[in-house]
Write an enzyme that holds these catalytic residues in place. Structure first.
Site, PDB file in Angstrom:
ATOM      1  N   ALA A 515      43.033  34.175  37.141  1.00  0.00           N
ATOM      2  CA  ALA A 515      44.361  34.178  36.825  1.00  0.00           C
ATOM      3  C   ALA A 515      44.987  32.806  37.096  1.00  0.00           C
ATOM      4  O   ALA A 515      45.940  32.502  36.549  1.00  0.00           O
ATOM      5  CB  ALA A 515      45.031  35.257  37.997  1.00  0.00           C
ATOM      6  N   ASP A 629      39.042  39.434  46.595  1.00  0.00           N
ATOM      7  CA  ASP A 629      38.881  39.732  45.133  1.00  0.00           C
ATOM      8  C   ASP A 629      37.316  39.828  44.986  1.00  0.00           C
ATOM      9  O   ASP A 629      36.734  39.169  44.192  1.00  0.00           O
ATOM     10  CB  ASP A 629      39.340  38.410  44.345  1.00  0.00           C
ATOM     11  CG  ASP A 629      39.459  38.739  43.027  1.00  0.00           C
ATOM     12  OD1 ASP A 629      39.379  39.732  42.736  1.00  0.00           O
ATOM     13  OD2 ASP A 629      39.874  37.727  42.293  1.00  0.00           O
TER      14      ASP A 629
END
Ligand SMILES: *[C@@H]1O[C@H](CO)[C@@H](O)[C@H](O)[C@H]1NC(C)=O
Ligand SMILES: *[C@@H]1O[C@H](CO)[C@@H](O)[C@H](O)[C@H]1NC(C)=O
Ligand SMILES: *[C@@H]1O[C@H](CO)[C@@H](O)[C@H](O)[C@H]1NC(C)=O
Ligand SMILES: *[C@@H]1O[C@H](CO)[C@@H](O)[C@H](O)[C@H]1NC(C)=O
Ligand SMILES: *[C@@H]1O[C@H](CO)[C@@H](O)[C@H](O)[C@H]1NC(C)=O
Ligand SMILES: *[C@@H]1O[C@H](CO)[C@@H](O)[C@H](O)[C@H]1NC(C)=O
Length: 789
Positions: A515, A629
């Site tokens: 991202a 994550d």
């Protein structure tokens, strides 16, 4: 004559065949031949090339072994022997008698060994072949006996192990009698390494297997240096070991060694073909990977390194057996025999002599055997006191889960662990224990002490000087050795943007995209291991120079083998890049969801590695790091397919941790813990949740969400796994995965652990350390709670 058609020779050849063939290919050994063990000469029968010899080798003073060995190398390495447990004296003889017997008789004429002939027929000659095979043949050249069919601990290229064949390790390096380990191609088609109930050869539990139930038929050692297990249809079922080295340039052998490891070795035939290898036996291929860790769950027996000792691998990948403080080797010449208490143990008849004993700490050591009591949860201090006042107690194992395992003598399956968080507390008698740690050394030392004392005893003054000097030396040594305990952060290199632009060829090859960042492959101009992965941070939220430096240096300080190491960074204006080690085997996502399914063994290793890496981030590095994550895209695999967690520490750098701006969740159960969506504090337990999902993916080899699932109930992996678990249909999760199905108990255990990890309530989820211990079998897995959905 040399060019005559073979057919024209046929009638003559048929007549002369046995003698003729042997005369050409090997020196045949005729009836009535003998070899005699003698101190003043080394008699042997050599193969035509001279590579191998059959005869007597003197193993220890005046004691001989009837053996086959590599004759052209100075080591005269033995590859087969007849009487390992029964050495013979000089004047013993091996004879090929005229009545067709091949026997070893000692100097008194007593038979010590005889070739056990297959089938009928009498021997008419023997031959030492260039392959290293010694054969006994009948007049019509049928093989009546061959050493290749009766292997001891070694196999050579072209030698085959059929169903039922075994290799038995010798007792120690120089003691050729049968030892503690056995390799067998079982009738069920598995090639298995097992410990034995020494001194019998009956099998204890296996510690390594090809997991080829029902299919393996032959172990092949081919001329190119590969050893593999073959199926009936000739296909390769399992590669066992392999060293790419041709038999024309290298001597080769593979041996089940006395330490329980099956190793393949090569030895260059001469300098000019050595190709960088030493002029000695060298080995780069062996099974199992880590013998110390492989043998841990056996019910009986000592484990890899002997009773009361603990095992770890040395730099050469060989197991080392170490005695705990206060213990000394049972046999100073053979450390694998284990250790004994070098003090008088605590008595059990009444006397409260607890204060005569002390506890010594060994961090990261555990013995899996010898438990007789478990207390949980208790404090470490309570655990120590409990052992001191209990005469049965020899050692307690205390871990971060507040477990206190009480153990009695003898301790078995001792291991130095790779994970932190477990310590052994060893009970020893005050005063007289530590002096006996190495009794072998002590003898030499006391002789030296005696000489020194005699030299100096004439002068009290000199004695004083000596004591002060000794104290000073000891003190200095302490000061020097102590601070080097923990791994200091590897110093990070600061790169210029230009350098990285060059290394990545202007950011040409993209390895991945996240991202907020993109990763590129790069090559550094210097060094030999010079491949790098360069991560360019696109959306930097941290704009403070100092904060960037502080965070990168914190990441740089983490150093654990399941983490991708940060090598350096670039911080030039808006250019912010991180430079990592390059991971040649890509991400777990591509490995796991790719074309071919990775083996169950590999998947379990990856689960272990990932759990250890996370446990390290959570508990062992100076600043706790929450990854935030964890997913298969962030778990990379290095050359040896070891799991390496990447992208840790970035949560803070990118400020995702604080703002909870995560990528869209798409309404499915992804890797993200439910508390992200609630006003609850984000703790390390979010990583535990994500790990639980990854663990399920590892078990089932499928993604956590599968839109195209055959059955709607199978779409969400977590729900489906839970259903299968509840209904006791674990095999549904690992369909067509033979290896996993054979290990279904562990599959179930892993699923239970995963269910614990993905509990909605973060407090119910175990810590990563505990997860790691449960996965590796160090602690039991409790039944998970009922599903809430
Ligand atoms: C016999 O072989 C051994 C080991 O290879 C060697 O040390 C010894 O010198 C040899 N003896 C004779 C008499 O050649
Ligand atoms: C080899 O080890 C066995 C088993 O401990 C022992 O009985 C035997 O005496 C040893 N042999 C030699 C030659 O030391
Ligand atoms: C191996 O396969 C046979 C049949 O092929 C079966 O009977 C046996 O239970 C299997 N063993 C294991 C350990 O799975
Ligand atoms: C064994 O090794 C060969 C050559 O490296 C490879 O082609 C083959 O796929 C391997 N087989 C198995 C079962 O791993
Ligand atoms: C070294 O060994 C190779 C292979 O056996 C052989 O072809 C070569 O002639 C040898 N070279 C020397 C110098 O002996
Ligand atoms: C420890 O003390 C006991 C008796 O108190 C003695 O028998 C033993 O040899 C001593 N051990 C050592 C290693 O000094």
């Amino acid at each position: 004559m040399a060019f005559a058609s073979p057919y024209s020779l046929c009638p003559i050849l048929l007549f002369l065949l046995p003698v003729c063939v042997l005369a050409q290919t090997s020196q045949s050994i005729s009836l009535d031949s003998t070899l005699t063990a003698a101190l003043d000469k080394n008699d042997s029968w050599k193969s035509p090339s001279g590579d191998f010899a059959f005869g007597f080798q003197q193993i220890e003073a005046g004691m001989f072994l009837l053996a086959i060995w590599f004759d052209k190398i100075p080591e005269k390495t033995i590859i087969w022997s007849a009487n390992g447990g029964n050495l013979v004296q000089p004047r013993s003889k091996i004879q090929l008698t005229t009545d067709g017997q091949f026997t070893l008789n000692d100097d008194q004429g007593k038979q010590m060994w005889a070739a056990n002939l297959a089938g009928s027929g009498t021997i008419s000659y023997a031959a030492m072949l260039d392959s290293g095979n010694f054969v006994l043949e009948s007049q019509d050249s049928t093989n009546l006996w061959e050493s290749f069919d009766q292997p001891t601990d070694t196999i050579l290229p072209t030698q085959i192990l059929n169903i039922g064949s075994s290799l038995v390790a010798r007792f120690s390096e120089m003691n050729y009698s049968s030892g503690r380990f056995l390799m067998r191609l079982q009738s069920d088609g598995n090639l298995v390494l097992s410990t034995v109930h020494f001194p019998l050869l009956s099998l204890n539990t296996g510690y390594w297997s090809t997991n080829t139930n029902g299919s393996g038929v032959q172990v092949i050692f081919d001329l190119s240096g590969s050893i593999y297990l073959k199926a009936k249809d000739e296909s390769i079922l399992s590669n066992i070991t392999s060293i790419g080295a041709s038999s024309s340039n290298f001597y080769q052998r593979a041996i089940l060694e006395h330490d329980g490891v099956f190793r393949q070795y090569v030895y260059p035939k001469n300098d000019s073909v050595a190709d960088g290898r030493p002029m000695a036996w060298s080995s780069q291929s062996h099974v199992p990977d880590n013998i110390c860790m492989s043998i841990s769950t056996q019910n009986t027996g000592s484990g890899a390194c002997g009773f009361n000792s603990y095992c770890h691998l040395g730099n050469d990948q060989r197991p080392i057996s170490t005695c705990p403080p206060g213990y000394s080797p049972l046999d100073p010449d053979n450390e694998m025999m284990g250790c004994k208490q070098a003090f008088v143990p605590q008595e059990c008849d009444g006397g409260q002599d607890a204060d005569l004993f002390d506890m010594r700490e060994l961090s990261n050591v555990n013995w899996w055997g010898g438990d007789y009591e478990l207390f949980n949860p208790v404090s470490e201090d309570w655990c120590r006191q409990r052992c001191l006042t209990d005469c049965f107690c020899a050692v307690v194992i205390y871990n971060t889960a507040s477990d206190c395992w009480m153990k009695r003598i003898p301790l078995s399956n001792g291991q130095q662990l790779n994970v932190e968080g477990t310590k052994a507390l060893v009970k020893i008698r005050k005063g007289n224990s530590t002096t006996a740690v190495a009794s072998g050394l002590k003898k030499q030392k006391s002789a030296l002490n005696l000489i020194l004392t005699m030299l100096f005893s004439s002068s009290a003054f000199l004695n004083l000087v000596l004591s002060i000097a000794t104290l000073w030396v000891v003190f200095r040594k302490r000061r020097i050795t102590q601070p080097s305990g923990g791994i200091q952060g590897i110093s990070l290199r600061s790169f210029t943007y230009k350098e990285l632009e060059g290394a990545t060829n202007n950011f040409k090859e993209e390895l991945g995209k996240g991202a907020c960042s993109t990763v590129y492959k790069g090559i550094l101009a210097i060094g030999n291991n010079n491949l790098i992965a360069v991560k360019r941070l696109d959306k930097m939220v941290t704009d403070s120079e100092q904060e960037f430096q502080a965070e990168t240096s914190a990441i740089g300080k983490t150093n654990q083998k399941n983490l991708v190491q940060l090598l350096g960074f670039c911080n030039e204006g808006q250019h912010r890049l991180l430079v990592y080690e390059y991971m040649s085997n890509g991400s777990l996502a591509s490995y796991l969801f790719g074309k071919s399914r990775p083996s169950w063994y590999r998947r379990t290793e990856i689960a272990f590695g990932t759990a250890r890496g996370l446990a390290y981030l959570h508990e062992d590095c100076s600043n706790q790091i929450i990854h935030c994550d964890i997913k298969p895209q962030n778990i990379l695999l290095d050359d040896s397919l070891t799991a390496r967690i990447s992208d840790f520490g970035l949560a803070k750098l990118l400020k995702t941790g604080q703002t909870r701006t995560l990528t869209a969740i798409r309404g499915t159960k992804g890797y993200v813990a439910p508390e992200w969506f609630k006003t609850m504090p984000v703790t390390v337990k979010v990583d535990v949740y994500s790990f639980g999902i990854v663990l399920l993916e590892l078990i089932c080899c499928r993604k956590s969400f599968d839109q195209d699932a055959k059955d709607e109930n199978q779409m969400i992996l977590a729900d489906w796994a839970y259903d299968c678990y509840e209904e006791g249909r674990m095999y549904m999760l690992v369909q067509e995965d033979e290896e996993a199905i054979q290990d279904i108990e562990n599959v179930e255990k892993f699923v239970m652990i995963a269910i614990w990890c993905i509990q909605d309530d973060p407090l119910l989820r175990p810590t990563m350390k505990r997860v790691s211990q449960m996965l590796e079998g160090a602690i039991e897995v409790a039944l998970p709670p009922k599903s809430s959905n």
